[in-house]
Design an enzyme around this catalytic site. Structure first.
Site, PDB file in Angstrom:
ATOM      1  N   ASP A 199       4.905   7.571  -4.777  1.00 35.42           N
ATOM      2  CA  ASP A 199       3.467   7.403  -4.963  1.00 35.42           C
ATOM      3  C   ASP A 199       2.879   7.519  -3.560  1.00 35.42           C
ATOM      4  O   ASP A 199       2.944   6.567  -2.774  1.00 35.42           O
ATOM      5  CB  ASP A 199       3.144   6.047  -5.583  1.00 35.42           C
ATOM      6  CG  ASP A 199       1.645   5.872  -5.855  1.00 35.42           C
ATOM      7  OD1 ASP A 199       0.848   6.599  -5.232  1.00 35.42           O
ATOM      8  OD2 ASP A 199       1.278   5.020  -6.674  1.00 35.42           O
ATOM      9  N   HIS A 200       2.329   8.689  -3.237  1.00 37.12           N
ATOM     10  CA  HIS A 200       1.954   8.940  -1.846  1.00 37.12           C
ATOM     11  C   HIS A 200       0.896   7.965  -1.342  1.00 37.12           C
ATOM     12  O   HIS A 200       0.773   7.744  -0.139  1.00 37.12           O
ATOM     13  CB  HIS A 200       1.488  10.387  -1.660  1.00 37.12           C
ATOM     14  CG  HIS A 200       0.158  10.686  -2.273  1.00 37.12           C
ATOM     15  ND1 HIS A 200       0.017  11.063  -3.584  1.00 37.12           N
ATOM     16  CD2 HIS A 200      -1.091  10.667  -1.751  1.00 37.12           C
ATOM     17  CE1 HIS A 200      -1.261  11.273  -3.841  1.00 37.12           C
ATOM     18  NE2 HIS A 200      -1.953  11.029  -2.764  1.00 37.12           N
ATOM     19  N   HIS A 262      -1.735   4.862  -8.878  1.00 43.52           N
ATOM     20  CA  HIS A 262      -2.420   4.467  -7.649  1.00 43.52           C
ATOM     21  C   HIS A 262      -3.207   3.165  -7.797  1.00 43.52           C
ATOM     22  O   HIS A 262      -3.040   2.225  -7.013  1.00 43.52           O
ATOM     23  CB  HIS A 262      -3.390   5.570  -7.203  1.00 43.52           C
ATOM     24  CG  HIS A 262      -2.751   6.892  -6.955  1.00 43.52           C
ATOM     25  ND1 HIS A 262      -1.450   7.025  -6.521  1.00 43.52           N
ATOM     26  CD2 HIS A 262      -3.235   8.157  -7.062  1.00 43.52           C
ATOM     27  CE1 HIS A 262      -1.160   8.313  -6.380  1.00 43.52           C
ATOM     28  NE2 HIS A 262      -2.228   9.008  -6.711  1.00 43.52           N
TER      29      HIS A 262
END
Length: 508
Positions: A199-200, A262
């Site tokens: 999950d950047h 996110h």
């Protein structure tokens, strides 16, 4: 020392020493895709340029493309040059190029997988990678099963020496059932500690600063609870449309694309209790507690909103609506805007709603977390003195203007007691000379080091789907979907959702 020469990824146990990965290779599936070209390849070059990859590091591309001699390395070089955040160095490139390999073939082609196995053995012998190989699945989720099964079939996940790891890009399934099946499939091939779900957003410095902000300072923890906090708003807004992602976006929508991963991760970081340490297991335990006690609204019709953008003005230009975008199916019901209320049933947060929203073609690009506080129980001022005074708020800006803003009331200069909102602002760019590493730099390095704190385990993924699945199911029953003009801040239904609670959305 200038920002570009400061290493932001040093060893946290000794600020003088860099965290250098050991001998290894990164095997990229989907190496010709946009993510690889725009993010992953530049991140690899930047890590090499910062001196964080070993001389024997290897980069292997696997794709059906037919590159002629030298053309694959040229493609990698072009992508690295165009996306790198550090200065270009031919010396660094030559060292990196020595370890570049390409394996052509389809994912269901056994001969291609045999060539990949031979390439890995060759790298162990020639580059000294020592059996250490990470498989990066930068591919559509529909291809995960065939790639993971081929890795298992050809024995590439196990080795008598070194380690094997797998990196999976989101989305982690499209609902709870598919996520459970994906986790089962990957778990049959790789051990838990060898699976890295990217999950950047969790690699962004400003996201990690949430933990530092909360637990390194004594002034905030006493008011970080339902005695003082009125509500929390978490926003990820984009001013762009779907671009060339119609095939992906039309099948998934904004809620699955952003809220499930996110925004719920941001909520968990804001709401979690202090961990006993910052190792991976302690962090995950506290986040899981929050996600396990988080609930979607009891009345979906009152506290959720979905919508699509229609034609409007964005950035001074006339733009088309979602249904007119190239590749979008006629009559598509995919939402480009999603907002939900989530309640966390813990002693700390009981009665404090968390409002999560995301959307395309909104007023501006911004990601932020706003902790909005209750009004003072008593204000010894005339009503006119405080008519321009709002609620105190602490706003953590994730992007693009990274920093923290504290909003509070102050007296306006003059002879009358007039009180107005003012902001106290901290900006990353003005406070630190260190340049923040790009999220993928940090995450790729952590994969190669085997450092897992920033990667959600399957429990977090499944708990997040349990929160979102009922909302998606409710939306499927709606006969119509709300709309909002491009360039605005969302649909009327989202404003009504907040109004029912006596609140309004922040205007970032």
């Amino acid at each position: 020392m200038t920002a570009e020469h400061v290493n932001p990824l040093r060893d946290p146990t000794d600020r003088r020493l860099p965290r250098i990965a050991g001998p290894c290779s990164l095997i990229l599936f989907g190496v010709t895709g946009d993510l690889a070209k725009k993010k992953l390849i530049p991140a690899v070059y930047d890590l090499a340029n910062r001196g964080l990859l070993p001389p024997g590091f290897a980069l292997v591309g696997f794709a059906r493309a037919d590159f002629k001699d030298g053309t694959f390395a040229q493609m990698i070089k072009k992508a690295a040059k165009e996306g790198a955040r550090t200065p270009w160095s031919e010396t660094v490139w030559k060292q990196l190029a020595a370890g570049i390999r390409f394996v052509p073939g389809e994912f269901d082609d056994d001969d291609a997988w045999d060539r990949l196995a031979d390439t890995m053995k060759e790298l162990d012998d020639q580059q000294g990678t020592g059996g250490n190989h990470a498989f990066y699945l930068s591919i559509p989720p529909s291809l995960f099963p065939v790639v993971v099964s081929q890795i298992k079939k050809h024995g590439l996940a196990e080795s008598s020496k070194g380690w094997r790891r797998v990196v999976i890009e989101k989305p982690f399934g499209h609902d709870l059932a598919s996520a459970v099946e994906l986790n089962r499939m990957v778990g049959d091939v790789f051990s838990r500690e060898s699976v890295f779900r990217i999950d950047h957003y969790l690699g962004k410095e400003t996201v990690q600063n949430i933990l530092a902000f909360r637990f390194a300072n004594g002034m905030f923890e006493p008011i970080w609870n339902n005695h003082y906090v009125d509500h929390v708003q978490i926003t990820m807004a984009e001013d762009i449309g779907i671009g060339s992602r119609a095939g992906y976006y039309d099948s998934i929508g904004a809620a699955r694309d952003v809220i499930q991963n996110h925004l719920l991760q941001l909520m968990a970081l804001i709401a979690m209790e202090e961990p006993v340490s910052f190792n991976a297991s302690s962090l995950r335990l506290e986040k899981q507690k929050i996600l396990a006690n988080a609930r979607p609204p009891a009345r979906m019709d009152l506290h959720t909103a979905q919508a699509q953008y229609v034609a409007g003005w964005a950035g001074g230009e006339k733009v088309r609506g979602y249904l007119e975008e190239e590749g979008v199916h006629e009559g598509s019901r995919a939402e480009t805007y999603a907002a939900i209320r989530v309640d966390v049933s813990t002693r700390r947060w009981a009665g404090v709603p968390f409002y999560l929203r995301t959307g395309k073609r909104l007023g501006r690009r911004v990601t932020e977390v706003a902790v909005v506080f209750k009004r003072a129980p008593h204000q010894p001022f005339n009503k006119n003195d405080v008519e321009e005074l709002g609620q105190n708020a602490l706003v953590m800006r994730i992007q693009p203007d990274e920093g923290v803003t504290l909003r509070f009331g102050a007296k306006v200069p003059g002879t009358t007691m007039e009180i107005r909102d003012v902001n106290m602002d901290f900006a990353y760019g003005g406070a630190f000379v260190e340049s923040s590493p790009e999220a993928y730099e940090r995450l790729i390095l952590d994969v190669l080091l085997g450092d897992p704190p920033l990667f959600p385990q399957h429990e977090e993924v499944e708990l997040s789907w349990k929160i979102l699945d009922p909302v998606i199911a409710h939306w499927k029953q709606d006969k119509e979907i709300d709309t909002y003009p491009a360039g605005t801040w969302g649909p009327p239904s989202a404003d009504a959702m907040m109004a029912r609670d006596g609140r309004t959305w922040r205007r970032p």
